[in-house]
Scaffold this motif. Sequence first.
Motif, PDB file in Angstrom:
ATOM      1  N   PHE A   1     -12.122   3.050  11.921  1.00  0.00           N
ATOM      2  CA  PHE A   1     -11.819   3.242  13.329  1.00  0.00           C
ATOM      3  C   PHE A   1     -12.332   4.585  13.845  1.00  0.00           C
ATOM      4  O   PHE A   1     -12.670   4.704  15.007  1.00  0.00           O
ATOM      5  N   GLN A   2     -12.402   5.603  12.984  1.00  0.00           N
ATOM      6  CA  GLN A   2     -12.994   6.873  13.402  1.00  0.00           C
ATOM      7  C   GLN A   2     -14.468   6.670  13.724  1.00  0.00           C
ATOM      8  O   GLN A   2     -14.965   7.148  14.734  1.00  0.00           O
TER       9      GLN A   2
ATOM     10  N   LYS B   1      -3.731   5.900   5.542  1.00  0.00           N
ATOM     11  CA  LYS B   1      -4.982   6.631   5.274  1.00  0.00           C
ATOM     12  C   LYS B   1      -5.960   5.792   4.456  1.00  0.00           C
ATOM     13  O   LYS B   1      -6.653   6.272   3.582  1.00  0.00           O
ATOM     14  N   SER B   2      -5.992   4.526   4.756  1.00  0.00           N
ATOM     15  CA  SER B   2      -6.880   3.603   4.040  1.00  0.00           C
ATOM     16  C   SER B   2      -8.278   3.622   4.647  1.00  0.00           C
ATOM     17  O   SER B   2      -8.594   4.449   5.497  1.00  0.00           O
TER      18      SER B   2
ATOM     19  N   PHE C   1      -9.333   1.718   6.759  1.00  0.00           N
ATOM     20  CA  PHE C   1      -9.277   1.395   8.183  1.00  0.00           C
ATOM     21  C   PHE C   1      -9.347   2.651   9.042  1.00  0.00           C
ATOM     22  O   PHE C   1      -9.939   2.647  10.098  1.00  0.00           O
ATOM     23  N   GLU C   2      -8.738   3.737   8.588  1.00  0.00           N
ATOM     24  CA  GLU C   2      -8.777   4.969   9.371  1.00  0.00           C
ATOM     25  C   GLU C   2     -10.224   5.425   9.556  1.00  0.00           C
ATOM     26  O   GLU C   2     -10.654   5.755  10.647  1.00  0.00           O
ATOM     27  N   THR C   3     -10.990   5.421   8.457  1.00  0.00           N
ATOM     28  CA  THR C   3     -12.398   5.809   8.521  1.00  0.00           C
ATOM     29  C   THR C   3     -13.173   4.847   9.404  1.00  0.00           C
ATOM     30  O   THR C   3     -13.981   5.263  10.228  1.00  0.00           O
TER      31      THR C   3
ATOM     32  N   ARG D   1      -3.872  -1.143  15.784  1.00  0.00           N
ATOM     33  CA  ARG D   1      -4.741  -0.203  15.066  1.00  0.00           C
ATOM     34  C   ARG D   1      -3.915   0.884  14.383  1.00  0.00           C
ATOM     35  O   ARG D   1      -4.195   1.297  13.260  1.00  0.00           O
ATOM     36  N   SER D   2      -2.862   1.336  15.034  1.00  0.00           N
ATOM     37  CA  SER D   2      -2.023   2.396  14.459  1.00  0.00           C
ATOM     38  C   SER D   2      -1.363   1.951  13.152  1.00  0.00           C
ATOM     39  O   SER D   2      -1.174   2.759  12.247  1.00  0.00           O
TER      40      SER D   2
ATOM     41  N   THR E   1      -3.961   2.084  10.266  1.00  0.00           N
ATOM     42  CA  THR E   1      -4.367   3.426   9.837  1.00  0.00           C
ATOM     43  C   THR E   1      -3.204   4.249   9.273  1.00  0.00           C
ATOM     44  O   THR E   1      -3.392   5.419   8.929  1.00  0.00           O
TER      45      THR E   1
END
Length: 122
Positions: free
Chosen positions: A74-75, A67-68, A70-72, A60-61, A64
Motif C-alpha cells: 500500500f505504501q 506490518k506485513s 500489505f503495508e509495503t 486497508r488499515s 496493514t
Amino acid sequence: MDHDNHPALPPDSPLNSFLNDGMLLLSMPGPRLPSRDPTYYINDGNSVLLVENTLFKVHRSVLTKDKSAFETMFQLSGETDSARSDSSMTTTQEGESDDNPIRLQGDTADEFRALLWALYAL
C-alpha cells in the motif's frame, strides 16, 4: 446431386465426431465471473482484492496492522497514486473496484479468508 437422398453419417464417422466436438465447445461454459466473499466483502471496506476467483473488500488499515507485506504494497500504491494525480488520468486505481481488484497470487481463497479472520480478530 440431391442432398436429401444421402444416408445419415455413420456414428463413427470422423466428420460426425468433428461436429459433435464443435457442439461440445459451443456448450461449454466460459470463465466464471469472480464472486464476492460472503463474510469478507465488507461494504465500507476500501480495498478490493481478488484471490483465486473470490473478491474480498476489506479495510486497508486492517491489512496493514501487522506490518506485513500489505503495508509495503500500500505504501508503493500510495506513491504511484500521487504520481498519477499529477496527470489527468481518470481511471479507477487498482483495488478501488470489483472491476480492477488487487490480484493476489500464490494463496487460496480459503487461506486468505483465514488470514482475514485472524487480522479482524485482533
